[in-house]
Design an enzyme around this catalytic site. Structure first.
Site: not given
Length: 743
Positions: A244, A471, A635, A637-638, A709-710
């Site tokens: 998105g 995602g 929360l 690390p992967k 995310g950003e």
């Protein structure tokens, strides 16, 4: 306790995605499904003179062709509507009238028994226009920029800060200064999954809609308002989304067209946009920025000016936070800002990963690098010299800020101490080598969100919220939060999302989903735990009968005494004692605004980049990159590393490749395909490394997580540009930096 948070758990939805079990908006089927294909306009401004649909409509199997002339009347055309991400203005209305507002505008919908027939019939629709002069080039119209309209959107996108001190005087008198203009091209989101809506029409007129969206609640709100339907008659579902990046924050026009056709034909309808049509709505806006900085000979930044002109449509004032960042990050007290919009004959721009932030920092951090070089100071030393624990713009302390640790750990991992200051001082064969650094910053917001938790008859935990997983790993981290809160194995926890029949959640964007929905999941599991504790106390011979809440803990799928872990009650036994009925709880998490407003709440990053520039060809290869991130509690690390790596890849793509080219003669985006809109590929990616520095923050939200995310993209383009300068001695201020700008 299960201690699930902080573990590198693989995605719980991963198997469904790689095996094809996961279904996307265009993959849900219904009996007697019809297919819609959009006819796109070919001029940038004017009016439709005539639409000839006779040849198309004569084909057997073509059910209807909707245009402005025969579209049904809907509530929206007489009333405005609410959209969780709408800017001020009047939103675009598909098929409203014969006016053309931008090139690629949907002007008809062909509905047929098959997709192939609908597509072929659409090619037979003939349209004539009355063409009017259009304006699509930002650089040609900056002289008519205007202040953005104010509205509720300004709560999340505040206007530039008021001036502080006396910028003009201090800048004029300062011994070291710089001034520059920075240009930033249009970019399009280009997620892999095209926008699609499958509208299942029920016999009673109710609709079940499978929509590609970053917020099912937003799509439902749109449909009920636009079509005047009751909440009980509309259900929107989006369990998976093929990318998105902000393009799904607002309902796109295929949703309107599919719902309109389904209601009119009383039949299920699917509308899917083509890749070319994906370029006909929303984009990161073209922006022109001017920055002036000055300082003293000892390396102190003392004045900052930042202004920007950005494009918007004729019908909405889309804004971004572009110029606000300088005094938020640096302790500079003589500042001046300006931000203006230029109305063009294009569609309204749309939030795109780190909107405004990556745009502003791409200019600001190049300018900071320029000033440091004018002072003959190492760019990292300059940033450390001008480090601040307060947000100077708002005069607030940070809830937490481990940026200094990002600089230190990133520099050590990268080997920055071996960097010579002088440009063009490192070379390997015919390649010039350069090292660059930049800072990144993004907001750490928390929104309200609701969640439901159900302990089932077999002792499993089912948690749900109407959020989205775009995602980022939302399915996985919510599972971990629930498992840890109630002390259960993650295999016994199922998290569900993406359905408007679930508890309310806002659109998934702004890096706030983990903080917002995660806090709701934690709260509802805590509340469910209290309910289970009360039920356990009522059981015969319960070892918890006289215990208080502070005496117990939730671990190993049971409630037990802290003082005697062997004494406790299993969850399955509590459900059995409840008459075999599941135990349910619903909760809503609200941010503690009174406390949070006392602090500036942000994530931070330090990005270190090595580039190799071919001295003869001007081609650039990013050979190494290290991103050190201060993002609160990690929360998972992967999945967190996955998010940052994705941002680093996109930052490289933005710095060197991505731009949507506008033909201003026709007012049309020319490279509207993945063959010609260039993005980074595997061959562009080399040694990328991510560091998460320890950061404890009890103010941002109950989890202490800031959202990732950003922040991964924000500082990357500037770090690459600065590395290119170090390699070549040439300062490029226009993004993307293509080889023609270096030759």
């Amino acid at each position: 306790m299960s201690n699930a948070i902080g573990k590198p758990l693989s995605r719980v939805d991963g198997r469904a995605k790689v095996t094809g079990e996961a279904k996307y908006a265009a993959e849900f089927n219904a009996p007697d499904l019809a297919y819609g294909y959009v006819v796109s306009g070919t001029i940038a401004k004017g009016k439709i003179n005539h639409i000839d649909t006779r040849a198309a409509k004569s084909l057997p199997g073509v059910l209807e062709i909707f245009t402005y002339e025969n579209r049904p009347k809907v509530a929206w055309f007489d009333l405005s509507y609410n959209d969780q991400d709408a800017p001020p203005g009047s939103p675009f209305r598909p098929l409203y009238d014969n006016k053309i507002k931008y090139s690629g505008q949907p002007i008809a919908l062909v509905v047929a028994d098959t997709f192939e027939l609908a597509r072929y019939a659409a090619s037979l629709v003939e349209v004539t226009y009355d063409v009017e002069p259009h304006e699509t080039g930002l650089d040609k119209h900056v002289d008519r920029g205007h202040k953005p309209s104010s509205g509720i959107a300004s709560l999340l996108k505040p206007p530039p800060p008021k001036p502080q001190g006396d910028f003009d005087k201090v800048y004029h008198e300062s011994p070291v200064k710089m001034r520059g203009t920075y240009v930033h091209a249009v970019e399009h989101h280009n997620p892999m999954e095209m926008f699609a809506s499958t509208v299942v029409y029920e016999k009673n007129g109710k609709l079940t809609i499978y929509d590609k969206t970053q917020g099912v609640t937003n799509s439902k709100m749109y449909v009920t308002q636009v079509f005047g339907m009751s909440n009980d008659d509309v259900r929107v579902i989006a369990p998976y989304m093929g990318g998105g990046f902000g393009s799904g924050l607002r309902p796109q026009y295929q949703l309107f067209l599919a719902v309109m056709a389904a209601r009119e034909l009383k039949r299920s309808v699917r509308v899917v946009l083509t890749r070319q049509q994906m370029f006909s709505f929303g984009h990161r806006p073209a922006t022109i920025q001017h920055i002036a900085l000055s300082g003293t000979t000892d390396g102190t930044l003392n004045a900052l000016y930042h202004d920007a002109h950005a494009e918007t449509s004729r019908f909405e004032d889309y804004t971004e936070v572009v110029v606000n960042w300088g005094a938020m990050l640096y302790p500079v007290t003589n500042t001046k800002y300006d931000y203006k919009l230029v109305d063009l004959d294009t569609y309204t721009p749309l939030d795109m990963r780190a909107p405004g932030g990556v745009t502003g920092f791409s200019a600001l951090e190049i300018a900071i690098d320029e000033l440091a070089y004018n002072m003959k100071i190492d760019p990292l030393d300059f940033r450390l010299k001008n480090y601040s624990d307060r947000n100077t713009a708002d005069d607030l302390p940070y809830s937490s800020k481990e940026l200094k640790a990002c600089f230190e750990q990133g520099a050590e991992r990268f080997g920055w101490s071996n960097r010579p200051l002088e440009p063009r001082s490192m070379k390997k064969e015919h390649n010039l080598i350069g090292w660059g650094v930049a800072t990144g910053m993004w907001d750490a917001n928390q929104m309200f969100a609701s969640a439901e938790a159900v302990l089932t008859v077999n002792g499993k935990l089912r948690v749900s919220s109407a959020t989205a997983d775009i995602g980022t790993g939302t399915y996985t981290i919510m599972t971990q939060i629930a498992a840890e809160t109630l002390g259960m194995p993650v295999d016994d926890v199922i998290f569900k999302l993406g359905d408007t029949e679930m508890p309310f959640s806002l659109i998934s964007g702004g890096s706030w989903t983990a903080a917002s929905v995660g806090s709701a999941v934690k709260l509802v599991c805590q509340d469910l735990g209290k309910k289970l504790f009360k039920l356990a106390q009522q059981m015969p011979d319960s070892p918890l009968k006289k215990a208080k809440l502070e005496d117990i803990e939730f671990a190993d799928s049971r409630i037990r005494l802290k003082s005697n872990p062997g004494a406790g009650v299993r969850y399955v036994d509590i459900v059995a004692a409840n008459g075999g009925r599941a135990v349910t709880e619903s909760s809503t998490s609200l941010p503690d605004l009174l406390e949070q407003r006392k602090y500036a709440r942000n994530t931070h990053s330090a990005v270190f980049v090595e580039v190799m520039v071919d001295e003869d060809l001007g081609s650039v290869k990013v050979t190494r990159m290290v991103s050190a991130i201060a993002g609160g509690r990690v929360l998972n690390p992967k999945t967190a590393r996955n998010q940052i790596l994705g941002g680093m890849v996109w930052g490289l793509s933005k710095a060197l490749e991505e731009e949507t080219a506008m033909d201003n003669v026709y007012g049309r985006f020319m490279n509207h395909s993945l063959a010609e809109y260039h993005v980074a590929v595997n061959a562009d990616i080399h040694d990328f490394d991510v560091i998460f520095v320890d950061e404890v923050d009890h103010i941002v939200n109950p989890l202490g997580a800031k959202g990732l995310g950003e922040i991964g993209i924000v500082g990357v383009p500037a770090a690459i540009a600065n590395a290119i300068f170090h390699a070549t001695g040439k300062r490029v201020r226009d993004l993307p930096i293509t080889l023609d700008k270096l030759l």
